[in-house]
Design an enzyme around this catalytic site. Structure first.
Site, mmCIF file in Angstrom:
data_model
loop_
_atom_site.group_PDB
_atom_site.id
_atom_site.type_symbol
_atom_site.label_atom_id
_atom_site.label_comp_id
_atom_site.label_asym_id
_atom_site.label_seq_id
_atom_site.Cartn_x
_atom_site.Cartn_y
_atom_site.Cartn_z
ATOM 1 N N ASP A 51 -7.134 -5.128 2.378
ATOM 2 C CA ASP A 51 -7.070 -5.598 3.765
ATOM 3 C C ASP A 51 -8.071 -4.817 4.605
ATOM 4 O O ASP A 51 -8.082 -3.578 4.578
ATOM 5 C CB ASP A 51 -5.662 -5.368 4.333
ATOM 6 C CG ASP A 51 -5.561 -5.894 5.762
ATOM 7 O OD1 ASP A 51 -5.366 -7.108 5.916
ATOM 8 O OD2 ASP A 51 -5.721 -5.083 6.709
ATOM 9 N N TYR A 56 -12.150 -1.617 11.712
ATOM 10 C CA TYR A 56 -11.882 -0.385 10.954
ATOM 11 C C TYR A 56 -13.145 0.364 10.528
ATOM 12 O O TYR A 56 -13.057 1.508 10.090
ATOM 13 C CB TYR A 56 -11.062 -0.693 9.685
ATOM 14 C CG TYR A 56 -9.807 -1.499 9.914
ATOM 15 C CD1 TYR A 56 -9.162 -1.490 11.140
ATOM 16 C CD2 TYR A 56 -9.262 -2.272 8.906
ATOM 17 C CE1 TYR A 56 -8.013 -2.242 11.355
ATOM 18 C CE2 TYR A 56 -8.109 -3.018 9.117
ATOM 19 C CZ TYR A 56 -7.506 -3.006 10.350
ATOM 20 O OH TYR A 56 -6.373 -3.748 10.557
ATOM 21 N N LYS A 85 -10.771 -9.864 9.317
ATOM 22 C CA LYS A 85 -10.216 -10.383 10.570
ATOM 23 C C LYS A 85 -11.305 -10.561 11.631
ATOM 24 O O LYS A 85 -12.358 -9.918 11.559
ATOM 25 C CB LYS A 85 -9.161 -9.399 11.101
ATOM 26 C CG LYS A 85 -8.189 -8.905 10.028
ATOM 27 C CD LYS A 85 -7.042 -8.106 10.565
ATOM 28 C CE LYS A 85 -6.206 -7.536 9.434
ATOM 29 N NZ LYS A 85 -6.634 -6.219 8.967
ATOM 30 N N HIS A 116 -7.310 -11.404 14.611
ATOM 31 C CA HIS A 116 -6.742 -10.057 14.592
ATOM 32 C C HIS A 116 -5.644 -9.862 15.658
ATOM 33 O O HIS A 116 -4.611 -9.276 15.401
ATOM 34 C CB HIS A 116 -7.874 -9.031 14.775
ATOM 35 C CG HIS A 116 -7.555 -7.682 14.235
ATOM 36 N ND1 HIS A 116 -8.513 -6.858 13.692
ATOM 37 C CD2 HIS A 116 -6.405 -6.981 14.161
ATOM 38 C CE1 HIS A 116 -7.958 -5.725 13.305
ATOM 39 N NE2 HIS A 116 -6.672 -5.780 13.581
HETATM 40 N N1 LIG Z 1 -3.296 -6.508 12.014
HETATM 41 C C1 LIG Z 1 -3.197 -5.394 12.716
HETATM 42 O O1 LIG Z 1 -3.256 -5.400 13.966
HETATM 43 C C2 LIG Z 1 -2.999 -4.112 12.006
HETATM 44 C C3 LIG Z 1 -3.253 -4.043 10.657
HETATM 45 N N2 LIG Z 1 -3.124 -2.841 9.970
HETATM 46 C C4 LIG Z 1 -3.421 -2.840 8.531
HETATM 47 O O2 LIG Z 1 -2.293 -2.263 7.848
HETATM 48 C C5 LIG Z 1 -2.712 -1.117 7.115
HETATM 49 C C6 LIG Z 1 -1.599 -0.091 7.040
HETATM 50 O O3 LIG Z 1 -1.184 0.342 8.315
HETATM 51 P P1 LIG Z 1 -1.587 1.787 8.927
HETATM 52 O O4 LIG Z 1 -1.369 1.689 10.382
HETATM 53 O O5 LIG Z 1 -2.898 2.166 8.416
HETATM 54 O O6 LIG Z 1 -0.504 2.781 8.409
HETATM 55 P P2 LIG Z 1 0.452 3.095 7.168
HETATM 56 O O7 LIG Z 1 1.831 2.836 7.611
HETATM 57 O O8 LIG Z 1 -0.044 2.492 5.925
HETATM 58 O O9 LIG Z 1 0.303 4.688 7.103
HETATM 59 C C7 LIG Z 1 -0.923 5.292 6.860
HETATM 60 C C8 LIG Z 1 -0.827 6.815 7.049
HETATM 61 O O10 LIG Z 1 0.119 7.357 6.139
HETATM 62 C C9 LIG Z 1 -0.498 8.454 5.468
HETATM 63 N N3 LIG Z 1 0.191 8.607 4.173
HETATM 64 C C10 LIG Z 1 0.227 7.736 3.140
HETATM 65 N N4 LIG Z 1 1.014 8.218 2.155
HETATM 66 C C11 LIG Z 1 1.470 9.421 2.559
HETATM 67 C C12 LIG Z 1 2.315 10.402 1.980
HETATM 68 N N5 LIG Z 1 2.860 10.245 0.773
HETATM 69 N N6 LIG Z 1 2.571 11.530 2.689
HETATM 70 C C13 LIG Z 1 2.044 11.695 3.922
HETATM 71 N N7 LIG Z 1 1.235 10.802 4.523
HETATM 72 C C14 LIG Z 1 0.957 9.673 3.844
HETATM 73 C C15 LIG Z 1 -1.952 8.087 5.385
HETATM 74 O O11 LIG Z 1 -2.758 9.223 5.188
HETATM 75 C C16 LIG Z 1 -2.161 7.471 6.747
HETATM 76 O O12 LIG Z 1 -2.388 8.457 7.722
HETATM 77 C C17 LIG Z 1 -3.964 -0.661 7.868
HETATM 78 O O13 LIG Z 1 -4.707 0.277 7.134
HETATM 79 C C18 LIG Z 1 -4.626 -1.982 8.147
HETATM 80 O O14 LIG Z 1 -5.269 -2.448 6.974
HETATM 81 C C19 LIG Z 1 -2.651 -1.742 10.633
HETATM 82 C C20 LIG Z 1 -2.391 -1.759 11.985
HETATM 83 C C21 LIG Z 1 -2.549 -2.950 12.779
HETATM 84 O O1 LIG Z 2 -5.580 -3.406 12.954
HETATM 85 C C1 LIG Z 2 -5.513 -2.493 13.706
HETATM 86 O O2 LIG Z 2 -5.463 -1.218 13.363
HETATM 87 C C2 LIG Z 2 -5.390 -0.441 14.520
HETATM 88 C C3 LIG Z 2 -4.493 0.718 14.298
HETATM 89 O O3 LIG Z 2 -4.812 1.394 13.125
HETATM 90 C C4 LIG Z 2 -4.932 -1.348 15.586
HETATM 91 O O4 LIG Z 2 -5.500 -0.971 16.755
HETATM 92 C C5 LIG Z 2 -5.432 -2.657 15.163
HETATM 93 O O5 LIG Z 2 -4.656 -3.708 15.542
#
Ligand SMILES: NC(=O)C1=CN([C@@H]2O[C@H](COP(=O)(O)OP(=O)(O)OC[C@H]3O[C@@H](n4cnc5c(N)ncnc54)[C@H](O)[C@@H]3O)[C@@H](O)[C@H]2O)C=CC1
Ligand SMILES: O=C1O[C@H](CO)[C@@H](O)[C@@H]1O
Length: 320
Positions: A51, A56, A85, A116
């Site tokens: 993804d 990003y 996105k 997005h």
């Molecule tokens: N459509 C949207 O608006 C959004 C989409 N996303 C997508 O979803 C993905 C996942 O969401 P994220 O917000 O990135 O957060 P996430 O919930 O996947 O957490 C990521 C964090 O957890 C840490 N982590 C992972 N395993 C760990 C462990 N065992 N111990 C300690 N820390 C650990 C990582 O280093 C990172 O800082 C994003 O990378 C992106 O691809 C994320 C936010 C918004």
């Molecule tokens: O996809 C996204 O990721 C960021 C947070 O990590 C957020 O701003 C956006 O929607």
């Protein structure tokens, strides 16, 4: 105890395409180059879904990883599922956004192109001609395009998809849509979105959106499953209890919570060891899944609280 692999679970999109349930999140905005090693480790460990988004800064590094993986014969393009996105700055120019994403990724099609956010930002340019991702005025207030509308933004992506006939864009979808916007969208959509990507985890089960979307044939992808930066969800007592009971990692519990319920999930990590230790599907029972959902109802917490979403239904109590 032996476990099924989360990396091997496939869901079906409303287009008929297979959708690998476990994907790698790549919002590595603090250190985008680390994405290359993370993607290589993930694909070598069996992940088949990545993804990403222009936002990003990781698409180019994913492209480098893919080049390496394809050259070594680890995987073929057809075996992978790539989502990118269209950011709100590009609401009226999704073709430009899509073509730039393809170029950075070094592939000739994407499996899923998402709107997005249901928003339209004004176009403000950097000195080098790039669009500013988060345009603000002198008071730091976001600049929205008064001619833009979220339904028009989706329609523009839909036009692109229909014109393309599904060749270079295999499916389209949305992100950050709660029920009111999904309802409005479904009144006018010519293509029902294949996916709604939303924040989802035991602190934010959002069962109403999940049930509504699924009743319309829209699959849910859970973002921020670990609770985003700092991974606070790892500390949830129910997660820790499951870690002990099944002798698995907390990451595996948090991804299995979704996959066991037929949803896709995209955890992020750049730690190759953690990526490899996040692939077992934990056989959480119906009672355990219900306990997670009840925990969320009593302890709601949204971790992505981007201020630009303040006027979107579903986000208004959470931003700031
Ligand atoms: N459509 C949207 O608006 C959004 C989409 N996303 C997508 O979803 C993905 C996942 O969401 P994220 O917000 O990135 O957060 P996430 O919930 O996947 O957490 C990521 C964090 O957890 C840490 N982590 C992972 N395993 C760990 C462990 N065992 N111990 C300690 N820390 C650990 C990582 O280093 C990172 O800082 C994003 O990378 C992106 O691809 C994320 C936010 C918004
Ligand atoms: O996809 C996204 O990721 C960021 C947070 O990590 C957020 O701003 C956006 O929607």
């Amino acid at each position: 105890m032996s476990f099924e692999k989360a990396t091997e679970v496939r869901l079906k999109l409303n287009t008929g395409a297979d959708f690998p349930a476990l994907g790698l999140g790549t919002a590595n905005r603090a250190d985008p180059p680390k994405t290359k090693e993370a993607v290589i480790a993930a694909v070598e460990a069996g992940y088949r879904h990545i993804d990403t988004a222009w936002r990003y800064g990781s698409e180019g590094y994913i492209g480098e990883a893919l080049k390496d993986l394809f050259a070594r014969g680890v995987v073929t393009r057809e075996e992978l599922f790539i989502t990118t996105k269209v950011w709100p700055t590009h609401w009226d120019i999704p073709k430009q956004s899509f073509e730039e994403s393809l170029r950075r990724l070094g592939v000739d099609y994407v499996d899923l192109l998402l709107q997005h956010w249901p928003l339209a930002f004004k176009k403000v340019y950097e000195e080098n001609g790039d669009l500013v991702q988060l345009p603000v005025d002198e008071n730091g207030e976001y600049l929205f395009d008064e001619n833009g509308h979220y339904l028009q933004g989706y329609k523009n992506i839909e036009d692109l998809y229909l014109e393309d006939k599904g060749k270079r864009i295999r499916a389209i979808g949305v992100s950050n849509y709660a029920i009111p916007y999904l309802e409005e969208l479904l009144k006018v959509a010519r293509v029902v979105p294949a996916v709604d990507q939303i924040e989802l985890h035991p602190h934010l089960p959002q069962k109403d959106i999940v049930n509504y979307a699924e009743s319309k044939g829209i699959l849910i992808t859970a973002y921020s499953p670990l609770g985003a930066n700092g991974a606070p969800n790892l500390k949830i007592p129910l997660v820790q209890e499951a870690v002990k009971k099944y002798n698995v990692t907390p990451n595996e519990v948090l991804i299995s919570y979704h996959i066991r319920q037929g949803r896709s999930v995209i955890p992020r990590s750049i730690n190759t060891e953690r990526i490899r230790n996040s692939i077992r599907l934990v056989p959480l029972t119906e009672e355990e899944l219900e306990a997670f959902d009840n925990f969320g109802k009593e302890n709601p917490a949204r971790h992505i609280r981007d201020k630009w979403g303040a006027n979107i239904p579903g986000f208004e109590y959470w931003t700031g």
